[in-house]
Design an enzyme around this catalytic site. Sequence first.
Site, PDB file in Angstrom:
ATOM      1  N   CYS A  78      42.198  34.557  80.643  1.00  0.00           N
ATOM      2  CA  CYS A  78      41.041  35.345  81.065  1.00  0.00           C
ATOM      3  C   CYS A  78      40.157  34.443  81.917  1.00  0.00           C
ATOM      4  O   CYS A  78      40.450  33.263  82.084  1.00  0.00           O
ATOM      5  CB  CYS A  78      40.304  35.983  79.890  1.00  0.00           C
ATOM      6  SG  CYS A  78      39.459  34.867  78.775  1.00  0.00           S
TER       7      CYS A  78
ATOM      8  N   CYS B 293      41.777  38.851  84.941  1.00  0.00           N
ATOM      9  CA  CYS B 293      41.796  37.877  86.037  1.00  0.00           C
ATOM     10  C   CYS B 293      43.169  37.848  86.691  1.00  0.00           C
ATOM     11  O   CYS B 293      43.581  36.827  87.236  1.00  0.00           O
ATOM     12  CB  CYS B 293      41.432  36.489  85.551  1.00  0.00           C
ATOM     13  SG  CYS B 293      42.659  35.791  84.441  1.00  0.00           S
TER      14      CYS B 293
ATOM     15  N   CYS C 261      45.831  34.588  88.748  1.00  0.00           N
ATOM     16  CA  CYS C 261      46.911  33.976  87.989  1.00  0.00           C
ATOM     17  C   CYS C 261      48.128  33.799  88.889  1.00  0.00           C
ATOM     18  O   CYS C 261      48.550  34.759  89.538  1.00  0.00           O
ATOM     19  CB  CYS C 261      47.261  34.862  86.792  1.00  0.00           C
ATOM     20  SG  CYS C 261      48.460  34.121  85.692  1.00  0.00           S
TER      21      CYS C 261
END
Length: 135
Positions: free
Chosen positions: A11, A85, A89
């Site tokens: 996150c 998010c 990533c």
Amino acid sequence: MSNKPSVLFVCVHNAGRSQMAAAYLTTLSGGAIEVRSAGSQPAEQVNPAAVEAMAEVGIDMSAEIPKVLTTEAVQDSDVVITMGCGDECPYFPGKRYEDWVLEDPAGKGVESVRPIRDEIKGRVEALIASLDRRA
């Protein structure tokens, strides 16, 4: 290399959702799954309300610290679970990616974090079941 499946929870701040998910997976899998958590922009500390909410269910997260997301952590994981998010990533073909849409506990009191904690537990239990089927 371990034969255990490995899971990375990501996150933004690595201070609430990903920490709770990692703590649940570590506890509920009994060490059968390698667990990592990280954040794209890690906070200074884990959310105190998340620590308190997990303590209520007998899981101590008080010593955890937010960690920065690295490409290596993603490469070394079989399953990557993002929580708000996903675009930040790194993506590697062949990995299992899931995006768990969960309310962010940042700035909330423990009363508001409990339902998030409980939803995470259910998702972690389903994740463990899906990994057991693969083995």
